[in-house]
Scaffold this motif. Structure first.
Motif, short mmCIF file in Angstrom:
data_model
loop_
_atom_site.label_atom_id
_atom_site.label_comp_id
_atom_site.label_asym_id
_atom_site.label_seq_id
_atom_site.Cartn_x
_atom_site.Cartn_y
_atom_site.Cartn_z
N TRP A 5 -41.93 39.29 -21.72
CA TRP A 5 -42.17 39.93 -20.44
C TRP A 5 -43.37 39.22 -19.83
CZ3 TRP A 5 -43.75 45.71 -19.70
CH2 TRP A 5 -43.52 46.06 -18.38
N VAL A 6 -43.10 38.13 -19.16
CA VAL A 6 -44.15 37.21 -18.75
C VAL A 6 -44.96 37.80 -17.61
CG1 VAL A 6 -44.62 34.90 -17.89
CG2 VAL A 6 -42.69 35.30 -19.42
N LEU A 7 -46.29 37.66 -17.74
CA LEU A 7 -47.28 37.98 -16.71
C LEU A 7 -47.36 39.45 -16.33
CD1 LEU A 7 -46.81 34.93 -14.32
CD2 LEU A 7 -48.42 35.20 -16.17
N VAL A 8 -46.67 40.35 -17.06
CA VAL A 8 -46.81 41.77 -16.73
C VAL A 8 -48.23 42.24 -16.98
CG1 VAL A 8 -46.08 44.10 -17.33
CG2 VAL A 8 -44.40 42.27 -17.15
N LEU A 9 -48.82 41.76 -18.09
CA LEU A 9 -50.19 42.15 -18.38
C LEU A 9 -51.13 41.68 -17.28
CD1 LEU A 9 -52.06 43.49 -20.39
CD2 LEU A 9 -52.33 41.30 -21.53
N CYS A 10 -50.91 40.43 -16.83
CA CYS A 10 -51.76 39.91 -15.76
C CYS A 10 -51.58 40.73 -14.49
CB CYS A 10 -51.42 38.44 -15.48
SG CYS A 10 -51.80 37.35 -16.85
N TYR A 11 -50.35 41.19 -14.27
CA TYR A 11 -50.09 42.04 -13.11
C TYR A 11 -50.90 43.33 -13.21
CZ TYR A 11 -47.59 45.58 -10.40
OH TYR A 11 -47.27 46.62 -9.58
N PHE A 12 -50.95 43.92 -14.42
CA PHE A 12 -51.76 45.14 -14.61
C PHE A 12 -53.23 44.85 -14.36
CE2 PHE A 12 -48.51 47.11 -17.67
CZ PHE A 12 -47.87 47.68 -16.59
N PHE A 13 -53.69 43.70 -14.87
CA PHE A 13 -55.09 43.35 -14.65
C PHE A 13 -55.40 43.28 -13.15
CE2 PHE A 13 -55.17 40.79 -18.85
CZ PHE A 13 -55.30 41.98 -19.54
N LEU A 14 -54.53 42.60 -12.41
CA LEU A 14 -54.74 42.43 -10.98
C LEU A 14 -54.68 43.77 -10.26
CD1 LEU A 14 -55.10 40.50 -8.60
CD2 LEU A 14 -52.61 40.24 -8.51
N LEU A 15 -53.66 44.56 -10.62
CA LEU A 15 -53.49 45.87 -10.00
C LEU A 15 -54.70 46.75 -10.26
CD1 LEU A 15 -51.57 47.82 -8.52
CD2 LEU A 15 -50.74 48.53 -10.76
N SER A 16 -55.16 46.75 -11.51
CA SER A 16 -56.31 47.59 -11.86
C SER A 16 -57.56 47.09 -11.15
CB SER A 16 -56.53 47.57 -13.37
OG SER A 16 -55.41 48.09 -14.01
N TYR A 56 -63.56 38.54 -23.04
CA TYR A 56 -62.90 39.64 -22.33
C TYR A 56 -63.94 40.68 -21.93
CZ TYR A 56 -57.96 38.53 -22.96
OH TYR A 56 -56.70 37.98 -22.87
N MET A 57 -64.04 40.94 -20.63
CA MET A 57 -64.85 42.05 -20.15
C MET A 57 -63.99 43.32 -20.26
SD MET A 57 -66.40 42.63 -16.31
CE MET A 57 -64.77 42.62 -15.57
N VAL A 58 -64.59 44.40 -20.76
CA VAL A 58 -63.85 45.64 -20.99
C VAL A 58 -64.36 46.72 -20.06
CG1 VAL A 58 -63.13 47.34 -22.70
CG2 VAL A 58 -63.52 44.98 -23.39
N CYS A 59 -63.43 47.35 -19.32
CA CYS A 59 -63.78 48.42 -18.38
C CYS A 59 -62.95 49.66 -18.71
CB CYS A 59 -63.49 48.01 -16.94
SG CYS A 59 -64.33 46.51 -16.43
N TRP A 60 -63.56 50.81 -18.58
CA TRP A 60 -62.78 52.05 -18.76
C TRP A 60 -63.44 53.18 -17.98
CZ3 TRP A 60 -65.66 49.93 -22.68
CH2 TRP A 60 -66.72 50.70 -23.19
N TRP A 66 -59.11 48.90 -19.84
CA TRP A 66 -58.50 47.58 -19.81
C TRP A 66 -59.49 46.49 -20.18
CZ3 TRP A 66 -53.58 46.83 -19.93
CH2 TRP A 66 -52.71 47.77 -19.35
N GLY A 67 -58.96 45.36 -20.62
CA GLY A 67 -59.75 44.17 -20.87
C GLY A 67 -59.35 43.08 -19.90
#
Length: 817
Positions: A5-16, A56-60, A66-67
């Protein structure tokens, strides 16, 4: 692993990033800071060259965790790395940027990758992923030093529950692995209902990806023989309960397992890839999460999302590396199901019908249905579109060409090759083995299948043309869509004949595996054979085939029913009566009555009657009206037999007048009461007593008096090996052992009197032992000194004989003189 599932994680990062308001602040604490250190092999302590280390910067907050990958470095020949964080840093895989102040105000962890090593997650404590933070001192110095240790040979750990196994490496992943197992079971159950088909293999191994860096965040691989394999790209924040968007990944991968269907040779075939497999997985996973209230998007929202385009050419159908194509494919699938479904049905009804037709198509009609090799193949684009068309009962080819921009020429050659395959197969099925051209026909037919599966459609078409020329083909191609969808149908009334009208709504009738009755009493069927299946409370009670033609007016189904009357004990006390058929609960009753009448179809049943502390179970064959009386509450008695040391023992138990072999434990069904019991071990009585059985699922433990008998043999105070020790009870040999180099042999025996027989070469000794506790005995084979009487009896005659001979000799000498 065949799908990512390519780039879904990156999509979440961008969305977040954008949804959280992280902006473009450029007010750094300093121009730049550094994270540096050395990467070592955890087992050898040697530095490792060529390790990719990511920051990885971690935010919550209250809703998400997310990282964000910020920067990276690669270790040099001395295993050293330096990551430089500048005043404005761009997130890897995204256009989002962060000020240095923002980066340093959040926790972080380093993730290290190296082929052949387990991926490293380095925070304060390896066994618990706590994050590093920048202290004022670190910021002032402008550097933070972190050394990293990577593992190679770390064993996998696993947890198994039912058909699902979770695997992980580190202890801190155990909680996440358990969570994965729970949601695997949960969402697999949802997908079974939504898709209308089951997995070809229910066993699933789910594990964390701890290998090299990959763009994908998950993958799935189905199997018939081995367990299905699902991999999740492990990040601590991904499996945090705050991140419910993570479930989107799970459902996406689980959909792939359902797409893989098995042909008649038990080989997996899946629909056309990746435009269909990924498109269906994207659309369904988002729709499931939407209906669960966990984000996602409905099919309508995906189909009419103006921010997502459609494929613009063939590359957009086959290129899985572009993350934008996944969204296009999801939109395309959503548009298909909205276009193809009937007006009076839901999207899920169409998807269920499609999946069932797909399952049947793979088994009977796909080009790959005859393949029996060891490689997984996908259906052609045309075959997948054909199955969609069969489910919709409309030709969807134009939709793909005109709306989705699929190359018309490519689809045309696939279609022509497939239809000629069908025609060649038709001739082959009717062909006589004695025909002189049979061998040549079969060779070209097999070559056509091979090339079709290899996606060499032009070559496959040529091979099928040769086959058809050999049989003087008329030139008319089959039309599978018209044959299966646009055919004359006959209205037929479904008539169910039963004795007891109160049961009528409990029956379900399936015709060709589609539920008809009781919602439909008139059905439209094609000419020919149809499969009728009748269920009563989810248990199948009847299956038969019927033939339908123009003269058919009704399908009559006769079900024999009988009355079961149960007389129940404990009047006015609540009781639960459960009726089971074919391992399925078909009905249950909560009653306080003293009797209960139940009308049931003919067949075998298990009846269970339970009160709060008692249980009665009986199997019956209901082939006539039956009156049953629950006179005594039988229950389950669990017997455990152990010795004084807690070891299970095998015995013969004389219980309730019957001999029962007990292999450490046994479960006995019997009425409540007080029972006399005796236990025997090798015909030795070892226990007797009374058992008061008065509660269902009662457990009783019988403790046997077994003791350790240790025997040592010596000669001249030294251990005597290779002597044989036999133990007899009532002259029956119970046990036999040889002494080893220590001169010892051990036995575990019940309390009693035994004869011990010890043999060494030609010497044998026997002893009696009364075993009432653990005993250590020593027996000697020293050279024996004879007692005085025996010594006297032997030596005196020798002395007298010697004197007599001496006297005779003296006499003879005297005569000579």
């Amino acid at each position: 692993m065949r799908r990512y599932w390519v780039l879904v994680l990156c999509y979440f990062f961008l969305l977040s990033s954008f949804s959280s308001g992280y902006g473009f602040s450029v007010s750094p604490a300093s121009e730049s800071v550094f994270v540096r250190g050395t990467v070592y092999d955890a087992e050898t302590g040697q530095p490792i060259e060529g390790v990719l280390v990511e920051y990885y910067m971690v935010c919550w907050d209250e809703s998400e965790h997310w990282g964000y990958p910020i920067d990276y470095a690669v270790t040099d020949s001395n295993g050293k790395f330096v990551i430089r964080l500048d005043k404005v840093e761009q997130q890897i895989g995204s256009s989002a940027t962060y000020s240095l102040d923002f980066i340093l105000s959040h926790g972080f962890m380093l993730i290290s990758y190296k082929e052949g090593y387990i991926r490293g997650y380095f925070a304060v404590n390896l066994s618990k992923p706590e994050y590093y933070f920048w202290s004022p001192h670190d910021k002032e110095k402008g550097v933070k030093v972190i050394n990293i240790y990577m593992y190679k040979n770390l064993p996998l750990k696993e947890i198994k529950r039912g058909s699902i196994t979770a695997r992980y490496y580190f202890d801190y992943q155990r909680a996440a692995a358990i969570k994965l197992m729970h949601f695997t079971s949960y969402y697999i159950g949802i997908l079974k209902k939504k898709l209308g088909v089951g997995l070809e293999n229910k066993n699933i191994i789910i594990e964390f990806n701890m290998g090299v860096k990959t763009l994908g965040v998950g993958s799935a691989h189905a199997s018939v023989v081995e367990a299905n394999h699902v991999t999740v790209n492990w990040y601590p924040w991904i499996t945090d309960p705050l991140n419910e968007k993570y479930f989107l990944l799970l459902v996406h991968e689980f959909v792939h397992l359902f797409q893989d269907r098995v042909n008649s040779k038990n080989v997996i075939l899946s629909p056309a890839s990746p435009w269909f497999t990924e498109g269906q997985a994207v659309a369904i996973s988002k729709a499931v999460l939407y209906e669960e209230g966990k984000g996602g998007l409905s099919f309508e929202q995906q189909a009419y999302d103006d921010s997502v385009g459609l494929p613009e050419g063939f590359e957009d159908f086959i290129d899985p590396k572009s993350g934008t194509n996944y969204a296009k494919w999801g939109k395309m699938f959503s548009l298909i199901v909205l276009e193809a479904k009937k007006e009076d049905e839901s999207v899920w009804d169409f998807i269920t019908r499609f999946m069932r037709i797909l399952d049947e198509f793979v088994e009977k009609d796909s080009v790959g249905y005859m393949y029996n090799g060891d490689k997984l193949y996908t259906l052609s684009d045309y075959e997948t579109i054909l199955v969609l068309s069969l489910a919709a009962c409309k030709n969807l080819t134009d939709l793909f060409v005109q709306t989705f921009n699929f190359p018309a020429e490519l689809l045309s050659i696939q279609r022509l090759a497939y239809l000629k395959f069908l025609k060649a197969r038709e001739y082959l099925n009717k062909m006589s083995y004695s025909w002189q051209g049979h061998g040549v026909f079969l060779d070209h037919f097999k070559n056509g299948i091979f090339n079709f599966l290899k996606k060499r459609y032009g070559v496959a078409l040529s091979e099928f043309n040769i086959c058809l020329n050999l049989v003087n083909w008329s030139g008319k191609l089959p039309d599978p869509l018209s044959t299966k969808c646009f055919v004359f149908k006959i209205p037929v009334i479904v008539v169910l004949n039963t004795k007891y009208t109160q049961n009528e709504e409990k029956y379900e009738i399936f015709i060709d595996k589609e539920k008809m009755y009781p919602s439909e009493r008139i059905v439209w069927l094609t000419r020919g054979d149809h499969l009728i299946q009748v269920y009563f409370g989810k248990a199948k009670i009847l299956e038969k085939h019927v033939k339908v033609d123009e003269s058919s007016q009704s399908i009559e189904i006769n079900v024999e029913e009988h009355l079961l009357t149960l007389e129940l004990p404990d009047k006015n006390l609540p009781k639960n009566v459960t009726i089971i058929k074919s391992c399925k609960i078909i009905d249950s009753y909560n009653v306080t009555l003293s009797s209960l009448k139940i009308a049931l179809p003919e067949g075998r049943y298990v009846i269970i009657v339970e009160s709060p502390d008692r249980k009665w179970l009986k199997s019956i064959n209901l082939n006539t009206d039956i009156f049953g009386r629950v006179e005594k509450w039988p229950g389950q008695l669990f017997l455990y037999v152990k010795d004084r040391y807690g070891n299970p023992r095998n015995i013969m138990l004389v219980f309730n007048g019957k001999k029962i072999h007990v292999n450490g434990s046994i479960r006995i069904y019997l009425p409540y009461g007080v029972y006399k019991a005796e236990a025997y071990w090798n015909k030795i009585p070892v226990w007797k007593g009374m058992i008061d059985f008065n509660h269902k699922d009662q457990k009783e433990v019988i403790i046997l008096d077994f003791y350790n008998l240790n025997i040592r043999t010596v000669k001249n105070d030294n251990p005597l090996p290779n002597s044989v020790i036999e133990v007899y009870f009532n002259d029956i040999l119970l046990a036999k052992n040889h002494t080893g180099s220590s001169g010892r042999a051990s036995f575990k025996l019940p309390k009693g009197d035994y004869k011990i027989r010890i043999s060494y070469r030609d010497k044998v000794k026997e002893h009696r032992v009364s075993l009432t506790n653990d005993k250590d005995l020593c027996y000697s084979f020293d050279e024996e000194i004879l007692p005085f009487t025996e010594y006297f009896l032997i030596t005196v005659p020798i002395i007298l004989l010697t004197c007599f001979i001496y006297y005779i000799i003296r006499i003879k000498r005297g005569v000579r003189r």
